[in-house]
Design a protein around this motif. Structure first.
Motif, PDB file in Angstrom:
ATOM      1  N   ASN A 177       0.805  -1.234   0.000  1.00 26.07           N
ATOM      2  CA  ASN A 177       0.000   0.000   0.000  1.00 26.07           C
ATOM      3  C   ASN A 177       0.835   1.281   0.000  1.00 26.07           C
ATOM      4  O   ASN A 177       0.350   2.333  -0.395  1.00 26.07           O
ATOM      5  CB  ASN A 177      -0.957   0.014   1.190  1.00 26.07           C
ATOM      6  CG  ASN A 177      -2.141  -0.890   0.933  1.00 26.07           C
ATOM      7  OD1 ASN A 177      -2.451  -1.193  -0.227  1.00 26.07           O
ATOM      8  ND2 ASN A 177      -2.794  -1.340   1.986  1.00 26.07           N
ATOM      9  N   ARG A 211       2.026   3.186   6.935  1.00 29.64           N
ATOM     10  CA  ARG A 211       2.383   2.207   7.977  1.00 29.64           C
ATOM     11  C   ARG A 211       1.328   1.129   8.133  1.00 29.64           C
ATOM     12  O   ARG A 211       0.162   1.338   7.810  1.00 29.64           O
ATOM     13  CB  ARG A 211       2.573   2.947   9.321  1.00 29.64           C
ATOM     14  CG  ARG A 211       3.711   3.952   9.277  1.00 29.64           C
ATOM     15  CD  ARG A 211       3.892   4.703  10.597  1.00 29.64           C
ATOM     16  NE  ARG A 211       5.035   5.599  10.463  1.00 29.64           N
ATOM     17  CZ  ARG A 211       6.306   5.218  10.577  1.00 29.64           C
ATOM     18  NH1 ARG A 211       6.585   3.968  10.877  1.00 29.64           N
ATOM     19  NH2 ARG A 211       7.291   6.074  10.406  1.00 29.64           N
ATOM     20  N   GLU A 212       1.744  -0.010   8.664  1.00 27.02           N
ATOM     21  CA  GLU A 212       0.795  -1.048   9.056  1.00 27.02           C
ATOM     22  C   GLU A 212       0.031  -0.542  10.284  1.00 27.02           C
ATOM     23  O   GLU A 212       0.440   0.446  10.906  1.00 27.02           O
ATOM     24  CB  GLU A 212       1.535  -2.349   9.427  1.00 27.02           C
ATOM     25  CG  GLU A 212       2.389  -2.934   8.324  1.00 27.02           C
ATOM     26  CD  GLU A 212       1.576  -3.615   7.218  1.00 27.02           C
ATOM     27  OE1 GLU A 212       0.334  -3.683   7.347  1.00 27.02           O
ATOM     28  OE2 GLU A 212       2.188  -4.043   6.227  1.00 27.02           O
ATOM     29  N   GLU A 213      -1.039  -1.268  10.664  1.00 29.02           N
ATOM     30  CA  GLU A 213      -1.855  -0.810  11.791  1.00 29.02           C
ATOM     31  C   GLU A 213      -1.051  -0.616  13.076  1.00 29.02           C
ATOM     32  O   GLU A 213      -1.295   0.298  13.841  1.00 29.02           O
ATOM     33  CB  GLU A 213      -2.980  -1.805  12.065  1.00 29.02           C
ATOM     34  CG  GLU A 213      -4.323  -1.241  11.669  1.00 29.02           C
ATOM     35  CD  GLU A 213      -5.408  -2.267  11.759  1.00 29.02           C
ATOM     36  OE1 GLU A 213      -5.492  -2.957  12.787  1.00 29.02           O
ATOM     37  OE2 GLU A 213      -6.165  -2.377  10.763  1.00 29.02           O
ATOM     38  N   ASP A 214      -0.074  -1.490  13.311  1.00 25.60           N
ATOM     39  CA  ASP A 214       0.709  -1.378  14.553  1.00 25.60           C
ATOM     40  C   ASP A 214       1.842  -0.363  14.433  1.00 25.60           C
ATOM     41  O   ASP A 214       2.623  -0.188  15.370  1.00 25.60           O
ATOM     42  CB  ASP A 214       1.253  -2.749  14.980  1.00 25.60           C
ATOM     43  CG  ASP A 214       2.309  -3.286  14.026  1.00 25.60           C
ATOM     44  OD1 ASP A 214       2.558  -2.652  12.979  1.00 25.60           O
ATOM     45  OD2 ASP A 214       2.903  -4.339  14.329  1.00 25.60           O
TER      46      ASP A 214
END
Ligand code: AMP
Length: 282
Positions: free
Chosen positions: A35, A179-182
């Motif tokens: 993404n 960024r990823e969710e974490d």
């Protein structure tokens, strides 16, 4: 989306679009798209008439042969993803199209201290290879706008210097880190992390975030020392956590002395080398 593998065919197509006054945006990548890459395509789509993405794993920018060999290659999935965001053109050349025999693609530019710090220190020759391929691709695509991610902050700064030195009219657009969710910055290399390392890898973004919270309480040197310890969990090996001026890329001694401070880090997470950064002050 139209896929080109040959330089000449791509150039003919782009020239015809430019004749029709189409504005061209270009997103160079090494594939294994996520993404983060797609956000660059989407920004380019919003600001141009024709968006060209390239996928080329450039051998001249890998200082480590095993990193090149293990670099993830997922062409079929990449094509699907690019189609899903309506990318217009994909350029996926073989090595001999980018570096044909008899064509001198080397670039005699001096990036000075921009290229000796951080990645330059740990990946000798990397930026020469990166500048060589970006310049070659720009000469092929001749875009109006070039889209690159803040994720590779030093790379972007060196490309900016390259465009200035070459008196280029190409407009460089910096796109934010996805960024990823974490909080882990998206990277093609993330797929190589073990499940255990993947969980622990959020320490990179967490440390950058905490560093930002500390700028009124600690000196850059104190934060750097603290961060290097924070990052040394499990078998992680932090290479650097540098707090630099976002323009000169040189170490910041005190936060009052700069308007633009960025923390940049590189960490070996097992076998995988990850980089991340965060603007601390701007
Ligand atoms: P790469 O395929 O890793 O060479 O990356 C191609 C482009 O995508 C570069 O300009 C990167 O800075 C950008 N990029 C990579 N990861 C991200 C991300 N997580 N968010 C935004 N841009 C990214």
């Amino acid at each position: 989306m139209i896929l080109f593998k040959k330089v000449e065919q791509l150039q003919t197509y782009i020239a015809a679009q430019k004749e029709k006054k189409q504005k061209v945006g270009f997103v160079p990548t090494m594939g294994a798209l996520h993404n983060g890459h797609l956000s660059l395509i989407q920004q380019a789509k919003a600001e141009n008439d024709l968006v060209v993405c390239s996928i080329f794993v450039n051998p001249t920018q890998f200082n480590d042969a095993s990193d090149l060999e293990k670099y993830p290659r997922t062409a079929a999935k990449d094509i699907q993803l690019l189609t899903s965001v309506s990318c217009d053109v994909l350029f996926m050349p073989p090595v001999e199209e980018v570096y044909p025999k008899g064509l001198d693609t080397t670039l005699e530019l001096d990036f000075g201290d921009l290229a000796t710090v951080m990645e330059g220190k740990f990946r000798p020759g990397h930026f020469d290879g990166m500048a060589q391929v970006v310049n070659r691709l720009l000469n092929i695509v001749l875009p109006h706008n070039l889209y690159m991610g803040q994720k590779d902050f030093q790379q972007l700064t060196i490309v900016r210097s390259m465009l200035r030195q070459l008196d280029s009219e190409i407009n460089l657009v910096m796109c934010p880190i996805v960024r990823e969710e974490d909080g882990l910055a998206m990277s093609s290399r993330n797929v190589r992390l073990t499940p255990e390392h993947r969980k622990l890898a959020l320490v990179l973004s967490q440390t950058l975030k905490k560093a930002k919270e500390l700028i009124d309480k600690k000196t850059p040197e104190e934060i750097q020392k603290w961060a290097m310890e924070e990052l040394a969990i499990a078998d992680f090996k932090p290479e650097y956590f540098d707090i630099i001026d976002g323009i000169t890329l040189q170490a910041v001694d005190d936060f009052q002395g700069t308007d633009f401070a960025v923390a940049c880090t590189a960490v070996w997470v097992g076998e995988v080398r990850l980089i991340d950064n965060m603007v601390l002050k701007s």
